[in-house]
Design a protein around this motif. Sequence first.
Motif, PDB file in Angstrom:
ATOM      1  N   PRO A 183      43.574  33.699  34.054  1.00 26.70           N
ATOM      2  CA  PRO A 183      43.550  33.621  35.520  1.00 26.70           C
ATOM      3  C   PRO A 183      43.895  34.944  36.194  1.00 26.70           C
ATOM      4  N   GLN A 184      44.499  35.896  35.444  1.00 25.86           N
ATOM      5  CA  GLN A 184      44.882  37.167  36.042  1.00 25.86           C
ATOM      6  C   GLN A 184      43.775  38.217  35.979  1.00 25.86           C
ATOM      7  N   LEU A 185      42.628  37.885  35.362  1.00 32.88           N
ATOM      8  CA  LEU A 185      41.508  38.818  35.396  1.00 32.88           C
ATOM      9  C   LEU A 185      41.046  38.998  36.842  1.00 32.88           C
ATOM     10  N   ILE A 186      40.870  40.244  37.253  1.00 27.10           N
ATOM     11  CA  ILE A 186      40.454  40.545  38.626  1.00 27.10           C
ATOM     12  C   ILE A 186      38.960  40.262  38.771  1.00 27.10           C
ATOM     13  N   ILE A 187      38.588  39.668  39.905  1.00 32.02           N
ATOM     14  CA  ILE A 187      37.171  39.402  40.167  1.00 32.02           C
ATOM     15  C   ILE A 187      36.507  40.704  40.616  1.00 32.02           C
ATOM     16  N   ARG A 188      35.521  41.114  39.881  1.00 36.51           N
ATOM     17  CA  ARG A 188      34.814  42.336  40.254  1.00 36.51           C
ATOM     18  C   ARG A 188      33.846  42.034  41.403  1.00 36.51           C
ATOM     19  N   SER A 189      33.765  42.964  42.339  1.00 30.75           N
ATOM     20  CA  SER A 189      32.899  42.803  43.509  1.00 30.75           C
ATOM     21  C   SER A 189      31.943  43.988  43.585  1.00 30.75           C
ATOM     22  N   GLY A 190      30.648  43.711  43.399  1.00 34.23           N
ATOM     23  CA  GLY A 190      29.675  44.792  43.400  1.00 34.23           C
ATOM     24  C   GLY A 190      29.956  45.827  42.338  1.00 34.23           C
ATOM     25  N   GLY A 191      30.542  45.404  41.247  1.00 38.39           N
ATOM     26  CA  GLY A 191      30.866  46.310  40.155  1.00 38.39           C
ATOM     27  C   GLY A 191      32.224  46.955  40.264  1.00 38.39           C
ATOM     28  N   ASP A 192      32.949  46.763  41.360  1.00 37.12           N
ATOM     29  CA  ASP A 192      34.242  47.416  41.579  1.00 37.12           C
ATOM     30  C   ASP A 192      35.390  46.411  41.465  1.00 37.12           C
ATOM     31  N   LEU A 193      36.543  46.909  41.031  1.00 35.65           N
ATOM     32  CA  LEU A 193      37.758  46.108  40.994  1.00 35.65           C
ATOM     33  C   LEU A 193      38.512  46.304  42.307  1.00 35.65           C
ATOM     34  N   ASN A 194      37.948  45.810  43.367  1.00 34.04           N
ATOM     35  CA  ASN A 194      38.526  46.009  44.682  1.00 34.04           C
ATOM     36  C   ASN A 194      38.123  44.818  45.576  1.00 34.04           C
ATOM     37  N   PRO A 195      39.102  44.074  46.112  1.00 37.80           N
ATOM     38  CA  PRO A 195      40.547  44.313  46.031  1.00 37.80           C
ATOM     39  C   PRO A 195      41.140  43.788  44.714  1.00 37.80           C
ATOM     40  N   THR A 196      42.143  44.478  44.198  1.00 34.53           N
ATOM     41  CA  THR A 196      42.738  44.086  42.911  1.00 34.53           C
ATOM     42  C   THR A 196      43.591  42.833  43.024  1.00 34.53           C
ATOM     43  N   SER A 197      43.927  42.427  44.247  1.00 34.09           N
ATOM     44  CA  SER A 197      44.738  41.211  44.414  1.00 34.09           C
ATOM     45  C   SER A 197      43.922  39.939  44.222  1.00 34.09           C
ATOM     46  N   LEU A 367      43.458  37.837  52.378  1.00 32.23           N
ATOM     47  CA  LEU A 367      42.233  38.613  52.572  1.00 32.23           C
ATOM     48  C   LEU A 367      41.364  38.046  53.686  1.00 32.23           C
ATOM     49  N   GLY A 368      41.703  36.853  54.176  1.00 36.01           N
ATOM     50  CA  GLY A 368      40.943  36.244  55.254  1.00 36.01           C
ATOM     51  C   GLY A 368      40.061  35.101  54.830  1.00 36.01           C
ATOM     52  N   ALA A 369      40.173  34.637  53.582  1.00 34.06           N
ATOM     53  CA  ALA A 369      39.336  33.528  53.107  1.00 34.06           C
ATOM     54  C   ALA A 369      39.762  32.219  53.770  1.00 34.06           C
ATOM     55  N   THR A 370      38.791  31.422  54.148  1.00 29.02           N
ATOM     56  CA  THR A 370      39.070  30.101  54.722  1.00 29.02           C
ATOM     57  C   THR A 370      38.507  28.972  53.867  1.00 29.02           C
ATOM     58  N   SER A 371      37.587  29.295  52.961  1.00 37.07           N
ATOM     59  CA  SER A 371      37.060  28.291  52.039  1.00 37.07           C
ATOM     60  C   SER A 371      36.533  29.001  50.799  1.00 37.07           C
ATOM     61  N   SER A 372      36.432  28.246  49.712  1.00 34.01           N
ATOM     62  CA  SER A 372      35.957  28.841  48.463  1.00 34.01           C
ATOM     63  C   SER A 372      35.442  27.769  47.530  1.00 34.01           C
ATOM     64  N   ALA A 411      33.228  43.303  50.614  1.00 36.45           N
ATOM     65  CA  ALA A 411      33.555  43.353  49.184  1.00 36.45           C
ATOM     66  C   ALA A 411      34.030  42.008  48.666  1.00 36.45           C
ATOM     67  N   ALA A 412      34.671  41.228  49.537  1.00 33.19           N
ATOM     68  CA  ALA A 412      35.213  39.942  49.111  1.00 33.19           C
ATOM     69  C   ALA A 412      34.196  38.814  49.206  1.00 33.19           C
ATOM     70  N   THR A 413      33.007  39.104  49.703  1.00 31.28           N
ATOM     71  CA  THR A 413      31.977  38.077  49.796  1.00 31.28           C
ATOM     72  C   THR A 413      30.838  38.300  48.796  1.00 31.28           C
ATOM     73  N   ASN A 414      30.947  39.361  48.022  1.00 32.49           N
ATOM     74  CA  ASN A 414      29.925  39.674  47.017  1.00 32.49           C
ATOM     75  C   ASN A 414      30.594  39.721  45.652  1.00 32.49           C
ATOM     76  N   LEU A 415      30.882  38.553  45.107  1.00 30.19           N
ATOM     77  CA  LEU A 415      31.690  38.444  43.888  1.00 30.19           C
ATOM     78  C   LEU A 415      30.800  38.374  42.652  1.00 30.19           C
ATOM     79  N   ASP A 416      31.159  39.171  41.628  1.00 33.01           N
ATOM     80  CA  ASP A 416      30.408  39.184  40.377  1.00 33.01           C
ATOM     81  C   ASP A 416      30.854  38.033  39.477  1.00 33.01           C
ATOM     82  N   ASP A 417      29.979  37.656  38.556  1.00 35.80           N
ATOM     83  CA  ASP A 417      30.296  36.613  37.577  1.00 35.80           C
ATOM     84  C   ASP A 417      31.066  37.209  36.408  1.00 35.80           C
TER      85      ASP A 417
END
Length: 429
Positions: A183-197, A367-372, A411-417
Amino acid sequence: MKAVAAAIGLSAAFGSQAVAADLGGSCCADLEERIAELEATTARKGTRKVSLTISGYIAQEITHWDDGGESNTYIHGLGPTQTSHVKFNGQATIVPGWTAGYLLRIQDLTGNAFSGGANAINQFNATKNDPPNAQMAFWYLQNKDLGKVSIGRMAHAAKSAAMFTDASGTQIIDNYTFLAGFPQLIIRSGGDLNPTSLTWGQLAFCYSQALPLGGDCNGIVMNGVRYDTPTIGGFSFSASWGEDDFWEIAGRYAGEVSGFKLAFGVGYSEMHDETTTGAAVARDKDSQFFQVGGYAQHLATGLFVHAAYGYEDNNDTLLLNGRRAKNGEHWYVKSGIRKAWLPLGATVIYGDYAQYIDQLGPAALALGATSSTMDRFGGGIAQEIDAAAMTVYLKYQHYEADMSGAALSPAATNLDDADLISLGALINF
């Protein structure tokens, strides 16, 4: 006749000396060696009135992960609640019908893939070796007609009520929690580890224990008192309470009906303890968790299906970061076949799918998320080796997720698998 009697007496004398010589020679040496061997391999106990059983298992995995921008291979355990452990279980009869006993379970948290903090296992860190701990320590009194009362640090009434219905032989190695799911693996966004939280666990967060459990939101051992009814017709019921404070109730059934192996479980818990397992994320807590699950296996064909559902109501709790905890839900299904095709033991082939809805953790909310929505699907094959009380397995998991919120950055809306392939084994003792 005197000569014959003398001969018989002489023969008997020599025979008795020969027997005596044998008893004092290799015969006794072998016997003493065997006794010493048994003493060396026998568990000692402080009193002959209390029986002692030692059991447990060792489980380790090798996981190769690929998050779209990086891939690596880690060796880890199945932490924390289903990790390698040893159990000491004692029991004594007080009078006919009444027994007393205890259980002490010590965990080995080497390679704890679940643990958070600065040194959590993620893209920057391959291992985290937490120290062993006494996960459970409790005593109990039991009557065959009245039930069982337990006091101490234990699994409570509704713990894993839905998850433990999985009787396929793969419950420990693959279920709807993140206990062995990084669960602590960071979700990569567009190939980047940002945001790391933003980690995968932040989209599968449970506020009952302030942990990224995914499913089984209140499935952590705690101090308390538990009562279990006797099992009647396959049915049993449980209730428990713990300090500062929480309470749980649950019902379970297990049996065989018309050629089917069946198991069902339902549980409800309320948690108000602000100092639970995870780091505090709120000053006050008011979380209720409902769960239900079941299992059905056709004994003739080995075909099976297991399903579980959970809903956590967090009552709009105000978090330390100023955000409000959302209500979350999750569901899970596993289906496959369990069949003894090989003389080694049963082979289990399965596929599974889980979905985690609005289980937004504090960092995701910040980060501002309201649903997921997070989806996890995969499957595997497990081979049981009866002669060694062992299971060897290979499993695959795929993670993908979406978040929404007006304040979210692109960056937080384009999440990689992410993809994970694990090879592991579990051996019981």
